[in-house]
Scaffold this motif. Structure first.
Motif, short mmCIF file in Angstrom:
data_model
loop_
_atom_site.label_atom_id
_atom_site.label_comp_id
_atom_site.label_asym_id
_atom_site.label_seq_id
_atom_site.Cartn_x
_atom_site.Cartn_y
_atom_site.Cartn_z
N ALA A 149 5.19 12.33 -3.95
CA ALA A 149 6.17 11.38 -4.47
C ALA A 149 7.55 11.69 -3.87
CB ALA A 149 6.26 11.48 -5.99
N PRO A 150 8.29 10.69 -3.41
CA PRO A 150 9.66 10.94 -2.95
C PRO A 150 10.50 11.54 -4.07
CG PRO A 150 8.92 8.75 -2.31
CD PRO A 150 7.90 9.28 -3.26
N GLU A 151 11.49 12.35 -3.70
CA GLU A 151 12.34 13.01 -4.70
C GLU A 151 13.66 12.27 -4.92
OE1 GLU A 151 10.94 17.61 -4.61
OE2 GLU A 151 12.36 17.04 -3.03
N GLN A 176 2.46 12.83 -12.94
CA GLN A 176 1.03 12.82 -12.66
C GLN A 176 0.77 13.03 -11.17
OE1 GLN A 176 -1.04 9.33 -14.00
NE2 GLN A 176 -2.93 9.86 -12.93
N ARG A 177 1.51 12.30 -10.31
CA ARG A 177 1.28 12.42 -8.88
C ARG A 177 1.61 13.83 -8.38
NH1 ARG A 177 0.48 9.18 -4.27
NH2 ARG A 177 -0.62 7.93 -5.84
N SER A 178 2.76 14.37 -8.81
CA SER A 178 3.15 15.70 -8.34
C SER A 178 2.16 16.77 -8.80
CB SER A 178 4.57 16.04 -8.81
OG SER A 178 4.66 16.02 -10.21
N GLY A 179 1.61 16.60 -10.01
CA GLY A 179 0.61 17.55 -10.48
C GLY A 179 -0.68 17.48 -9.67
N GLU A 180 -1.09 16.27 -9.31
CA GLU A 180 -2.33 16.09 -8.55
C GLU A 180 -2.25 16.69 -7.15
OE1 GLU A 180 -3.74 11.81 -10.55
OE2 GLU A 180 -2.67 11.88 -8.63
N VAL A 181 -1.07 16.60 -6.53
CA VAL A 181 -0.97 17.04 -5.13
C VAL A 181 -0.35 18.43 -4.99
CG1 VAL A 181 -0.81 14.65 -4.34
CG2 VAL A 181 1.30 15.93 -4.76
N GLY A 182 -0.03 19.09 -6.11
CA GLY A 182 0.55 20.42 -6.04
C GLY A 182 1.99 20.45 -5.57
N GLN A 183 2.76 19.44 -5.99
CA GLN A 183 4.14 19.31 -5.55
C GLN A 183 5.10 19.83 -6.62
OE1 GLN A 183 5.27 15.22 -5.02
NE2 GLN A 183 7.29 15.69 -4.17
N ASP A 184 6.05 20.68 -6.21
CA ASP A 184 7.11 21.12 -7.12
C ASP A 184 8.23 20.09 -7.05
OD1 ASP A 184 8.81 22.51 -8.76
OD2 ASP A 184 9.39 23.98 -7.23
N TRP A 185 8.10 19.02 -7.83
CA TRP A 185 9.00 17.87 -7.70
C TRP A 185 10.34 18.14 -8.39
CZ3 TRP A 185 11.86 14.41 -10.45
CH2 TRP A 185 12.22 13.22 -9.81
N GLN A 186 11.43 17.84 -7.69
CA GLN A 186 12.78 17.89 -8.26
C GLN A 186 13.56 16.70 -7.74
OE1 GLN A 186 14.57 21.63 -7.20
NE2 GLN A 186 13.13 22.87 -8.38
N GLY A 187 14.24 16.01 -8.64
CA GLY A 187 15.05 14.88 -8.21
C GLY A 187 16.20 15.32 -7.32
N LYS A 188 16.34 14.68 -6.16
CA LYS A 188 17.38 15.05 -5.20
C LYS A 188 17.99 13.80 -4.56
CE LYS A 188 14.98 19.33 -3.85
NZ LYS A 188 14.28 20.02 -2.73
N ARG A 189 19.23 13.94 -4.12
CA ARG A 189 19.86 12.90 -3.31
C ARG A 189 20.02 13.44 -1.90
NH1 ARG A 189 24.80 13.63 -1.68
NH2 ARG A 189 25.07 11.40 -1.36
N PHE A 190 20.15 12.52 -0.94
CA PHE A 190 20.27 12.91 0.45
C PHE A 190 21.47 12.22 1.08
CE2 PHE A 190 15.99 13.65 -0.89
CZ PHE A 190 15.66 14.86 -0.30
N PRO A 191 22.13 12.88 2.05
CA PRO A 191 23.35 12.31 2.64
C PRO A 191 23.03 11.06 3.45
CG PRO A 191 22.66 14.28 3.84
CD PRO A 191 21.78 14.19 2.64
N CYS A 192 23.63 9.95 3.07
CA CYS A 192 23.31 8.66 3.70
C CYS A 192 24.57 7.96 4.21
CB CYS A 192 22.61 7.73 2.71
SG CYS A 192 20.97 8.27 2.20
N GLU A 193 24.41 7.26 5.32
CA GLU A 193 25.39 6.28 5.79
C GLU A 193 24.67 4.94 5.81
OE1 GLU A 193 28.50 6.60 6.32
OE2 GLU A 193 29.02 8.51 7.29
N PHE A 194 25.36 3.89 5.35
CA PHE A 194 24.75 2.57 5.29
C PHE A 194 25.43 1.64 6.28
CE2 PHE A 194 24.05 4.52 1.15
CZ PHE A 194 22.67 4.36 1.02
N THR A 197 0.81 -1.22 0.00
CA THR A 197 0.00 0.00 0.00
C THR A 197 0.84 1.27 0.00
OG1 THR A 197 -0.17 -0.13 2.42
CG2 THR A 197 -1.95 -1.12 1.13
N GLY A 198 2.18 1.14 0.13
CA GLY A 198 3.03 2.31 0.01
C GLY A 198 3.71 2.77 1.28
N LYS A 199 3.80 1.90 2.29
CA LYS A 199 4.43 2.30 3.55
C LYS A 199 5.89 2.69 3.35
CE LYS A 199 3.69 -1.42 6.00
NZ LYS A 199 3.02 -2.27 4.99
N THR A 200 6.62 1.92 2.55
CA THR A 200 8.05 2.21 2.35
C THR A 200 8.26 3.58 1.71
OG1 THR A 200 8.55 -0.15 2.14
CG2 THR A 200 10.18 1.40 1.28
N LYS A 201 7.43 3.91 0.73
CA LYS A 201 7.55 5.23 0.09
C LYS A 201 7.18 6.35 1.06
CE LYS A 201 8.92 3.52 -3.75
NZ LYS A 201 9.23 2.20 -3.15
#
Length: 512
Positions: free
Chosen positions: A400-402, A94-112, A50-54
């Motif tokens: 939608a996640p970026e 489509q999702r970003s248009g429906e929810v009014g999101q200014d979507w831009q692809g981004k990366r985030f600082p991660c440690e694994f 159902t989308g929990k991970t997203k």
């Protein structure tokens, strides 16, 4: 309009998505969570697919962007994509248009990270002493009596200053207490039976045989590493991702390790009260695994930790399929709710659905119908307002996640791990002197003393037979007792005794 007004916060907030009402998505009615309320804990629930991970990914991105460190347990390996920018496609547009999101692809600082270094990631280990008897009983699947007995064994080791770094240290202590030399010690620590000690020893041996040894040892991971901001100078919060695909077949282990991390944070962070934004938000995935088969003491410790850790600036989100997976005392502490769709195919499903509806405030929606008709990436939301009051229940189409909505490539993941400044600190396991070495030295010394006493007695008998007295020469026993090696061992043991270990509500060790 009344629902939308409940989410019109003046201060900083996370944008979850747009309100759904009467079959329409309203992009001007944004559903949000106030940033200061993120340490009031939360629940992300919903059926598989159902989308929990997203949703986790979306919340983690926005927290990191606002300078809040995040910890995520990545059970399926899908969240490693946070380190790479997302790619636009028709579904995202489509999702970003429906929810009014200014979507831009981004990366985030991660440690694994990886438990015990099994799988890609910086190794995360805990010493047995730090892990404590309550959590270890959970992974050894001991009953309540055996858990109490294991607590007595830890108490004995703590009193004697015997450091339990890895599983062989604990096995050495249990073996000693069930031996002829150590059995009298059992009478001094609450009447622990040799039968129960033997059961614990067998459980420990079986646990090791399943390949669990790498998770315990040194260097022990310092969970304060999770509190860092990124070193890129942009003030983003660090996203710490614990990669778990390699240990998916050990659910009791990884869920209990997550609780150890949370308990360690609780033990060692200072009180800060209410803060403008959390010091850390900790997502506890597959939360039902933590509570399955848990003892009363374990559940009480979880409840106390969740209730009190808020004042230390840490927010905890439990992630599971239905709210009934979380005990009521814990559920009562969770102020923010994101409930994805539930299924109602069986009588048990219908019962769970009705129970879930009762956990929400009064709503303008028919929640039984709404919760079974939500699409993927949609959820029913209620959070705490800036004044700490529950907001109106809002059916929401989520943003939608970026970052990349999928796992990172193996080469990308390996490069991120090997390039981390923490890798050299934790990668190589070490084995310092601890209970195993101390008890082995004691046994060796006892055997040497027995051998020396035997030889001295034989020498005295031989001297008497030869007409010589044994009183003038120093006996072999005296020589051993006065030897440098014996004095060195005595000093070592004397230093350890009295250095008793202090423990917390979970039985985990308090750092000094």
């Amino acid at each position: 309009m009344e629902i939308a007004a409940g989410y019109a916060f003046a201060g900083p907030a996370l944008d979850l998505g747009a309100l759904l009402w009467d079959g329409s998505c309203l992009p001007d009615a944004q559903v949000r969570i106030p940033l200061p309320m993120l340490n009031r804990h939360g629940l992300v629930a919903g059926a598989t697919g159902t989308g929990k991970t997203k949703t986790l990914q979306l919340i983690a991105e926005q927290l990191a962007a606002q300078g809040v460190p995040v910890f995520l347990a990545d059970v399926k390996g899908d969240l490693s994509g946070l380190a790479a920018p997302g790619e636009a496609n028709d579904a995202v547009r489509q999702r970003s248009g429906e929810v009014g999101q200014d979507w831009q692809g981004k990366r985030f600082p991660c440690e694994f990270y990886a438990l015990g270094g099994i799988g890609p990631g910086i190794p995360v280990r805990a010493t047995v002493t730090s892990f404590g008897p309550v959590l270890l009983s959970k992974v050894l699947q001991l009953n309540q009596t055996q858990e109490q007995s294991l607590g007595l064994i830890f108490h004995y080791a703590d009193q004697k200053g015997l450091e339990l770094h890895d599983l062989k240290d604990l096995r050495a202590v249990v073996t000693f207490l069930t031996s002829d030399e150590g059995r009298p010690e059992l009478k001094n620590i609450g009447g622990l039976s040799t039968v129960t000690a033997g059961v614990i020893l067998r459980a420990l041996t079986a646990f090791e045989a399943q390949g669990m040894a790498p998770f315990f040892g040194n260097p022990e991971f310092d969970v304060s590493e999770f509190l860092r901001t990124a070193a890129d100078g942009q003030g983003q919060g660090q996203v710490s991702v614990l990669e778990l695909p390699a240990v998916q077949d050990k659910p009791q282990l990884f869920s209990t390790f997550l609780m150890w991390m949370l308990a360690d944070l609780f033990n060692n962070l200072p009180e800060v009260g209410d803060v403008d934004k959390p010091k850390l938000v900790f997502f506890f995935d597959e939360a039902h695994l933590l509570f399955n088969g848990a003892s009363k003491a374990f559940l009480e410790a979880i409840t106390q930790t969740v209730r009190l850790i808020r004042s230390k600036g840490v927010g905890v989100f439990f992630v599971t399929q239905t709210p009934k997976d979380v005990p009521g005392d814990v559920l009562a502490q969770l102020g923010n709710r994101v409930q994805h769709a539930l299924r109602a195919f069986t009588p048990d499903d219908q019962k769970a659905l009705r129970a879930t509806v009762k956990t929400f405030p009064n709503s303008a929606y028919d929640l039984e119908e709404t919760l079974t008709s939500l699409g993927t990436g949609e959820a029913v939301v209620t959070v705490l307002s800036e004044k700490g009051a529950p907001t109106p229940v809002a059916a929401t189409r989520l943003r939608a996640p970026e970052s990349r909505m999928g796992p990172a490539d193996a080469a990308e993941l390996d490069g991120a791990v090997k390039g981390s400044l923490l890798y050299s600190r934790y990668a190589q396991a070490v084995d310092p002197e601890s209970a195993y070495e101390v008890l082995t030295a004691q046994r060796t010394e006892r055997e040497a003393q027995q051998q020396a006493a035997t030889e001295a007695a034989e020498a005295e008998k031989a001297g008497q037979r030869a007409g010589r007295g044994g009183g003038k020469d120093e006996s072999m026993v005296d020589q051993v007792m006065g030897s440098g090696i014996f004095k060195s061992l005595a000093r070592s043991l004397g230093t350890q005794i009295g250095r008793e270990i202090s423990r917390s509500v979970f039985g985990t060790r308090r750092r000094r």
